[in-house]
Design a protein around this motif. Structure first.
Motif, mmCIF file in Angstrom:
data_model
loop_
_atom_site.group_PDB
_atom_site.id
_atom_site.type_symbol
_atom_site.label_atom_id
_atom_site.label_comp_id
_atom_site.label_asym_id
_atom_site.label_seq_id
_atom_site.Cartn_x
_atom_site.Cartn_y
_atom_site.Cartn_z
ATOM 1 N N ALA A 102 3.816 3.642 11.338
ATOM 2 C CA ALA A 102 5.193 3.670 10.312
ATOM 3 C C ALA A 102 5.495 2.399 10.120
ATOM 4 N N SER A 103 5.443 1.253 11.059
ATOM 5 C CA SER A 103 5.940 0.187 11.053
ATOM 6 C C SER A 103 5.337 -1.066 9.827
ATOM 7 N N PHE A 152 9.680 4.792 5.653
ATOM 8 C CA PHE A 152 8.504 5.544 5.415
ATOM 9 C C PHE A 152 8.584 6.641 5.223
ATOM 10 N N ARG A 160 6.253 10.441 5.491
ATOM 11 C CA ARG A 160 5.429 11.135 6.569
ATOM 12 C C ARG A 160 4.064 10.991 6.261
ATOM 13 N N ALA A 167 2.583 7.436 6.993
ATOM 14 C CA ALA A 167 2.555 7.169 8.390
ATOM 15 C C ALA A 167 1.268 7.736 9.069
ATOM 16 N N LEU A 212 6.606 13.252 15.623
ATOM 17 C CA LEU A 212 7.530 12.898 14.699
ATOM 18 C C LEU A 212 8.862 13.398 14.796
ATOM 19 N N LEU A 237 13.965 7.509 15.042
ATOM 20 C CA LEU A 237 13.780 7.638 13.727
ATOM 21 C C LEU A 237 14.832 8.622 13.451
ATOM 22 N N TYR A 265 11.416 9.114 6.278
ATOM 23 C CA TYR A 265 11.912 8.601 7.561
ATOM 24 C C TYR A 265 12.349 7.377 7.506
ATOM 25 N N ARG A 323 12.104 -1.233 14.343
ATOM 26 C CA ARG A 323 10.858 -1.219 13.576
ATOM 27 C C ARG A 323 9.996 -2.743 13.632
#
Length: 266
Positions: free
Chosen positions: A36-37, A43, A45, A48, A65, A74, A88, A96
């Motif tokens: 995600a980072s 981001f 779903r 990621a 998640l 998150l 998210y 992050r």
């Protein structure tokens, strides 16, 4: 927007605290956070999950998640038209940055390429996303794809008369093109992009534009068909001379402007 990857520049004490919290999480959760980072502080779903291995995606979506949301690592952002587009964000920017810092250099290159490919092939509004796609390709060191995406973003901004943004996007396209192997096709693209950048900034200080056009002229006149009328390379040189004339006109250097306009018509 795509956030800067600042994780490796955080103060060591801060980074150590963040990494300690992240290291306490299950390995599956950490992998999801690292993926995600790559997209920045926010981001989708689908994005990621696309960066994870195929065998990990279902478990990440169903288990990790929601688990990370429950643990306040998150947060959900708004509503979405589909599960893939669910938004998210990291609850804190440091989380992050800490997650991004845990990626190896090779993982970052691969992650940004996968992110760019996923974004380029998903959803609508391709012109609006082009610059973000370009940034991902740039960080993946995929110079050709980055230049094409930034050029698309520049053209989209130009159609909206957003010249400031268009200049920035064409400038980024040039940065990517200058990192490509010095082939004839790449040189042609560099000249065309230089002209496009000047075309949205010729009313500004002419000195930087004239310097850029001098570089474009040097490249264009060395192209294989530059002296062969009416080849595309010949027209490319003429376009450079036209914009040199226009820049000189804006600086009230009328004899120089007329000289370049005459060369354009030759």
């Amino acid at each position: 927007a795509l956030a800067e990857g600042r994780g490796d520049r955080l103060p060591e004490t801060v980074l150590g605290m963040v990494e300690a919290r992240l290291e306490a999480l299950p390995a599956e959760a950490r992998r999801l956070l690292r993926a995600a980072s790559v997209f920045g502080e926010a981001f989708s779903r689908g994005g990621a999950l696309a960066l994870l291995g195929e065998g990990e995606r279902i478990d990440a979506a169903r288990t990790w998640l929601p688990w990370l949301v429950d643990r306040e690592v998150l947060v959900r952002r708004g509503t979405a038209r589909s599960a893939v587009e669910e938004e998210y964000a990291f609850r804190h920017a440091l989380l992050r940055e800490g997650s991004y810092a845990m990626l190896t250099a090779d993982d970052r290159v691969l992650g940004h390429r996968l992110a760019a490919e996923w974004m380029a092939g998903t959803g609508s509004g391709a012109d609006a996303r082009a610059v973000i796609v370009g940034e991902h390709f740039f960080r993946a060191e995929a110079w050709d794809e980055a230049a094409r995406a930034f050029t698309r973003g520049g053209e989209a901004a130009e159609r909206l008369h957003a010249n400031v943004e268009a200049r920035l996007h064409y400038g980024r396209a040039l940065e990517a093109l200058r990192r490509m192997p010095d082939a004839v096709a790449a040189r042609r693209r560099r000249v065309d992009t230089m002209i496009a950048k000047v075309a949205v900034s010729y009313g500004d200080d002419p000195a930087p534009n004239l310097a850029l056009l001098a570089e474009a002229e040097a490249i264009a006149t060395g192209l294989p068909d530059a002296a062969t009328a009416p080849s595309e390379d010949y027209r490319r040189v003429a376009r450079v001379h036209f914009w040199m004339g226009r820049c000189h006109w804006y600086r009230n250097a009328y004899p120089e402007a007329i000289g370049y306009y005459q060369r354009t018509l030759a």
